[in-house]
Design a protein around this motif. Structure first.
Motif, PDB file in Angstrom:
ATOM      1  N   ARG A  80       0.834  -1.206   0.000  1.00 32.59           N
ATOM      2  CA  ARG A  80       0.000   0.000   0.000  1.00 32.59           C
ATOM      3  C   ARG A  80       0.869   1.257   0.000  1.00 32.59           C
ATOM      4  N   THR A  81       1.923   1.270   0.794  1.00 31.94           N
ATOM      5  CA  THR A  81       2.819   2.421   0.855  1.00 31.94           C
ATOM      6  C   THR A  81       3.588   2.576  -0.457  1.00 31.94           C
ATOM      7  N   LEU A  82       4.108   1.471  -0.977  1.00 30.79           N
ATOM      8  CA  LEU A  82       4.840   1.526  -2.250  1.00 30.79           C
ATOM      9  C   LEU A  82       3.966   2.077  -3.368  1.00 30.79           C
ATOM     10  N   ALA A  83       2.709   1.683  -3.404  1.00 28.90           N
ATOM     11  CA  ALA A  83       1.799   2.159  -4.444  1.00 28.90           C
ATOM     12  C   ALA A  83       1.520   3.655  -4.308  1.00 28.90           C
ATOM     13  N   SER A  84       1.620   4.177  -3.098  1.00 28.68           N
ATOM     14  CA  SER A  84       1.345   5.599  -2.864  1.00 28.68           C
ATOM     15  C   SER A  84       2.535   6.508  -3.158  1.00 28.68           C
ATOM     16  N   LEU A  85       3.717   5.922  -3.254  1.00 26.19           N
ATOM     17  CA  LEU A  85       4.918   6.724  -3.488  1.00 26.19           C
ATOM     18  C   LEU A  85       5.026   7.133  -4.952  1.00 26.19           C
ATOM     19  N   PRO A  86       5.639   8.289  -5.211  1.00 22.62           N
ATOM     20  CA  PRO A  86       5.834   8.704  -6.603  1.00 22.62           C
ATOM     21  C   PRO A  86       6.862   7.823  -7.296  1.00 22.62           C
ATOM     22  N   ARG A  87       7.049   8.008  -8.580  1.00 21.81           N
ATOM     23  CA  ARG A  87       7.985   7.181  -9.344  1.00 21.81           C
ATOM     24  C   ARG A  87       9.424   7.638  -9.111  1.00 21.81           C
ATOM     25  N   ALA A  88      10.365   6.867  -9.632  1.00 27.23           N
ATOM     26  CA  ALA A  88      11.792   7.167  -9.483  1.00 27.23           C
ATOM     27  C   ALA A  88      12.103   8.559 -10.025  1.00 27.23           C
ATOM     28  N   GLY A  89      12.994   9.264  -9.300  1.00 25.73           N
ATOM     29  CA  GLY A  89      13.398  10.609  -9.682  1.00 25.73           C
ATOM     30  C   GLY A  89      12.614  11.703  -8.991  1.00 25.73           C
ATOM     31  N   GLU A  90      11.530  11.333  -8.322  1.00 25.20           N
ATOM     32  CA  GLU A  90      10.695  12.325  -7.643  1.00 25.20           C
ATOM     33  C   GLU A  90      10.955  12.306  -6.142  1.00 25.20           C
ATOM     34  N   ALA A  91      10.592  13.403  -5.495  1.00 24.58           N
ATOM     35  CA  ALA A  91      10.799  13.553  -4.055  1.00 24.58           C
ATOM     36  C   ALA A  91       9.769  12.750  -3.267  1.00 24.58           C
ATOM     37  N   ALA A  92      10.209  12.198  -2.160  1.00 25.87           N
ATOM     38  CA  ALA A  92       9.324  11.439  -1.276  1.00 25.87           C
ATOM     39  C   ALA A  92       9.846  11.532   0.147  1.00 25.87           C
ATOM     40  N   ALA A  93       8.962  11.301   1.094  1.00 26.02           N
ATOM     41  CA  ALA A  93       9.340  11.276   2.507  1.00 26.02           C
ATOM     42  C   ALA A  93       8.547  10.179   3.204  1.00 26.02           C
ATOM     43  N   LEU A  94       9.197   9.496   4.121  1.00 25.81           N
ATOM     44  CA  LEU A  94       8.565   8.429   4.880  1.00 25.81           C
ATOM     45  C   LEU A  94       8.964   8.527   6.344  1.00 25.81           C
ATOM     46  N   PHE A  95       8.019   8.256   7.231  1.00 26.75           N
ATOM     47  CA  PHE A  95       8.371   8.037   8.621  1.00 26.75           C
ATOM     48  C   PHE A  95       9.009   6.659   8.655  1.00 26.75           C
ATOM     49  N   THR A  96      10.002   6.460   9.497  1.00 26.40           N
ATOM     50  CA  THR A  96      10.700   5.178   9.495  1.00 26.40           C
ATOM     51  C   THR A  96      10.830   4.596  10.890  1.00 26.40           C
ATOM     52  N   ASP A  97      11.014   3.301  10.904  1.00 25.49           N
ATOM     53  CA  ASP A  97      11.298   2.563  12.127  1.00 25.49           C
ATOM     54  C   ASP A  97      12.515   1.702  11.829  1.00 25.49           C
ATOM     55  N   LEU A  98      13.544   1.805  12.659  1.00 30.62           N
ATOM     56  CA  LEU A  98      14.777   1.063  12.446  1.00 30.62           C
ATOM     57  C   LEU A  98      14.752  -0.205  13.283  1.00 30.62           C
ATOM     58  N   LEU A  99      14.841  -1.336  12.599  1.00 33.09           N
ATOM     59  CA  LEU A  99      14.902  -2.633  13.272  1.00 33.09           C
ATOM     60  C   LEU A  99      16.368  -2.989  13.445  1.00 33.09           C
ATOM     61  N   VAL A 100      16.783  -3.201  14.684  1.00 28.55           N
ATOM     62  CA  VAL A 100      18.179  -3.513  14.980  1.00 28.55           C
ATOM     63  C   VAL A 100      18.245  -4.916  15.565  1.00 28.55           C
ATOM     64  N   ARG A 101      19.009  -5.754  14.891  1.00 30.66           N
ATOM     65  CA  ARG A 101      19.275  -7.101  15.379  1.00 30.66           C
ATOM     66  C   ARG A 101      20.773  -7.323  15.375  1.00 30.66           C
ATOM     67  N   GLU A 102      21.191  -8.433  15.916  1.00 32.55           N
ATOM     68  CA  GLU A 102      22.612  -8.759  16.004  1.00 32.55           C
ATOM     69  C   GLU A 102      23.314  -8.687  14.651  1.00 32.55           C
ATOM     70  N   ASP A 103      22.652  -9.189  13.629  1.00 38.60           N
ATOM     71  CA  ASP A 103      23.268  -9.274  12.305  1.00 38.60           C
ATOM     72  C   ASP A 103      22.536  -8.461  11.237  1.00 38.60           C
ATOM     73  N   LEU A 104      21.664  -7.525  11.647  1.00 37.18           N
ATOM     74  CA  LEU A 104      20.793  -6.877  10.681  1.00 37.18           C
ATOM     75  C   LEU A 104      20.370  -5.485  11.133  1.00 37.18           C
ATOM     76  N   LEU A 105      20.375  -4.551  10.201  1.00 40.59           N
ATOM     77  CA  LEU A 105      19.775  -3.232  10.394  1.00 40.59           C
ATOM     78  C   LEU A 105      18.826  -3.033   9.228  1.00 40.59           C
ATOM     79  N   GLN A 106      17.533  -2.814   9.501  1.00 40.70           N
ATOM     80  CA  GLN A 106      16.566  -2.611   8.435  1.00 40.70           C
ATOM     81  C   GLN A 106      15.676  -1.433   8.771  1.00 40.70           C
TER      82      GLN A 106
END
Length: 175
Positions: free
Chosen positions: A33-59
Motif C-alpha cells: 500500500r505504501t509503495l503504491a502511494s509513493l511517486p515514481r523514481a526521480g521524484e521527491a518522497a518522505a517516509l516516517f521510518t522505524d529502524l529494526l536492529v538485530r545482532e546481524d541486521l539493520l533494516q
C-alpha cells in the motif's frame, strides 16, 4: 534512531524503495500500500521510518503516517509477529482497517494478510485489544504528512534528473 527519511526515489523494488538523501541511499522496506502511494523514481518522497536492529541486521521500514508507524510497532509487540508480518497486515488492511479489526475482534480480517494464520490472528486481536485505543486516538488527531516539508532541502542537495522536453510551440512569422 532514524525516524524520518526525505529525499529522491532512486529505485522502487517489490518490497522496498531506495531513497537518496544528500548522496546517501537508504533502503526502506514498505508495505504494498505504501509503495503504491509513493511517486515514481526521480521524484521527491518522505517516509516516517522505524529502524529494526538485530545482532546481524539493520533494516528501515517506511510508513506514510505516524499512525501507521505506531501500528507497526504495536503489531510487532505480539509474539510471533515480525516486521514483515506487521507490514503484510498493514499492507492488507491499512492503519484504519487494523484499528477496526482490533476494535471489532475481527480475526478474519487480520488473517487475510499474507503469512498470517488463524492462531496468530487470534493472538493479535486478543493481545492488542487493550493497547489499541492509544494508537486509535492518535489516528483521530490529524498527523502531519512526512512529505509536507520536502521543499528546499531536497532541491538544493539532490542531483537534477533530466527529463525530455517537448518541442516549443511554433512562433508566428513577423509581418
Amino acid at each position: 534512531m532514524i525516524g524520518r527519511v526525505a529525499g529522491r526515489i532512486e529505485y522502487k523494488g517489490d518490497d522496498h524503495v531506495l531513497i537518496d538523501v544528500h548522496g546517501i541511499g537508504y533502503i526502506v522496506y514498505c508495505s504494498d500500500r505504501t509503495l503504491a502511494s509513493l511517486p515514481r523514481a526521480g521524484e521527491a518522497a518522505a517516509l516516517f521510518t522505524d529502524l529494526l536492529v538485530r545482532e546481524d541486521l539493520l533494516q528501515l521500514f517506511g510508513f506514510l503516517s505516524l499512525v501507521e508507524k505506531e501500528w507497526h510497532r504495536l503489531l510487532m509487540s505480539v509474539q510471533g509477529v515480525g516486521a514483515k508480518a506487521a507490514l503484510a497486515i498493514l499492507g492488507t488492511l491499512g492503519p484504519d482497517g487494523v484499528s477496526r479489526a482490533i476494535a471489532l475482534g475481527d480475526m478474519n480480517a487480520v488473517k487475510a494478510a499474507k503469512g498470517i494464520g488463524p492462531k496468530t490472528a487470534q493472538r493479535i486481536v486478543l493481545e492488542l485489544k487493550d493497547k489499541a485505543p492509544t494508537v486509535m486516538a492518535m489516528g483521530a488527531a490529524v498527523a502531519p504528512s512526512p512529505a509536507e516539508d520536502l521543499g528546499e532541502v531536497i532541491e538544493t542537495a539532490a542531483p537534477q534528473v533530466s527529463r525530455p522536453r517537448s518541442a516549443p510551440a511554433p512562433r508566428a512569422a513577423p509581418s
